[in-house]
Design a protein around this motif. Sequence first.
Motif, PDB file in Angstrom:
ATOM      1  N   GLY A 297      72.372  16.424  42.915  1.00 26.07           N
ATOM      2  CA  GLY A 297      71.988  15.411  41.461  1.00 26.07           C
ATOM      3  C   GLY A 297      70.535  15.403  41.147  1.00 26.07           C
ATOM      4  O   GLY A 297      70.244  15.908  39.843  1.00 26.07           O
ATOM      5  N   GLY A 298      69.442  15.365  41.850  1.00 28.06           N
ATOM      6  CA  GLY A 298      68.262  15.388  41.318  1.00 28.06           C
ATOM      7  C   GLY A 298      67.880  16.693  40.819  1.00 28.06           C
ATOM      8  O   GLY A 298      66.983  16.760  39.838  1.00 28.06           O
ATOM      9  N   THR A 299      68.139  18.008  41.656  1.00 27.40           N
ATOM     10  CA  THR A 299      67.763  19.018  41.039  1.00 27.40           C
ATOM     11  C   THR A 299      68.426  19.721  39.714  1.00 27.40           C
ATOM     12  O   THR A 299      67.930  20.087  38.950  1.00 27.40           O
ATOM     13  CB  THR A 299      68.179  20.207  42.212  1.00 27.40           C
ATOM     14  N   LEU A 300      69.637  19.182  39.630  1.00 28.24           N
ATOM     15  CA  LEU A 300      70.442  19.549  38.429  1.00 28.24           C
ATOM     16  C   LEU A 300      69.744  18.608  37.131  1.00 28.24           C
ATOM     17  O   LEU A 300      69.691  19.334  36.214  1.00 28.24           O
ATOM     18  CB  LEU A 300      71.924  19.055  38.360  1.00 28.24           C
ATOM     19  N   ALA A 301      69.530  17.515  37.449  1.00 29.96           N
ATOM     20  CA  ALA A 301      68.577  16.668  36.568  1.00 29.96           C
ATOM     21  C   ALA A 301      67.170  17.411  36.121  1.00 29.96           C
ATOM     22  O   ALA A 301      67.024  17.608  35.135  1.00 29.96           O
ATOM     23  CB  ALA A 301      68.452  15.053  37.029  1.00 29.96           C
ATOM     24  N   ARG A 302      66.699  17.721  37.043  1.00 31.43           N
ATOM     25  CA  ARG A 302      65.270  18.389  37.030  1.00 31.43           C
ATOM     26  C   ARG A 302      65.736  19.939  36.138  1.00 31.43           C
ATOM     27  O   ARG A 302      64.895  20.051  35.098  1.00 31.43           O
ATOM     28  CB  ARG A 302      64.768  19.013  38.250  1.00 31.43           C
TER      29      ARG A 302
END
Length: 227
Positions: free
Chosen positions: A18-23
């Motif tokens: 999730g964090g990587t996709l948001a980035r």
Amino acid sequence: MTVLCIVAHPDDEVLGVGGTLARHAEEGEDVHICILSDGVTSRYDDTNAATEEIEDRRGNARQACDALGATVNFYGFPDNRFDTVPLLDIVQTIEKEIKRCDPDIVYTHHYGDLNVDHELACQATVTATRPLQSSNIEQVLAFETLSASEWSTPASDNAFQPTMFVDVSNHLDRKIAALTKYENELRASPHPRTTETVRDNAAVWGAKSGVDAAEPFELLRSIRRYS
């Protein structure tokens, strides 16, 4: 750059990456998520009785993906029963998503996860992303899914051993915000699937990679082409 995330169940995309996709989304890249199963029918004796919960969870997934800045497509493979359908069917579904999105990077589950759907989603993704001349895919990466990766029986050939780390220090709040859309899938502490554990886990991986918070990945394939 275009990113495609292949997951077995709604909430896997947030827990794992999730964090990587948001980035990716914040950096202006196109982010697409493919969810292969509803994630709930295995809890019911009568599949029809699960219809309302399936729709609720898909609604949660849409909200979570909106929070991450991603689009989402759903498919109907049987929950926790991927081993009952031909692997080719899953491969061809992923190939259809690849044709639709034309991704540069693909994320999916780790092959050693306890959950059989995760394992086969990874196998199908690796098959669908085979490095043909027509493919533009540069990287295929496997992520950790809390309560599936660490609960698998450890062996030398299936342990999650990350080789790449993404700094999500500035995107962890968005990951948590997306995760809270799956309120019914969160558990009371102590449990891997709590917002506190997700934050703590990101901090541990961050400490291991020299940043405040990170998501870990195992590189499955990387291709550097000449332009």
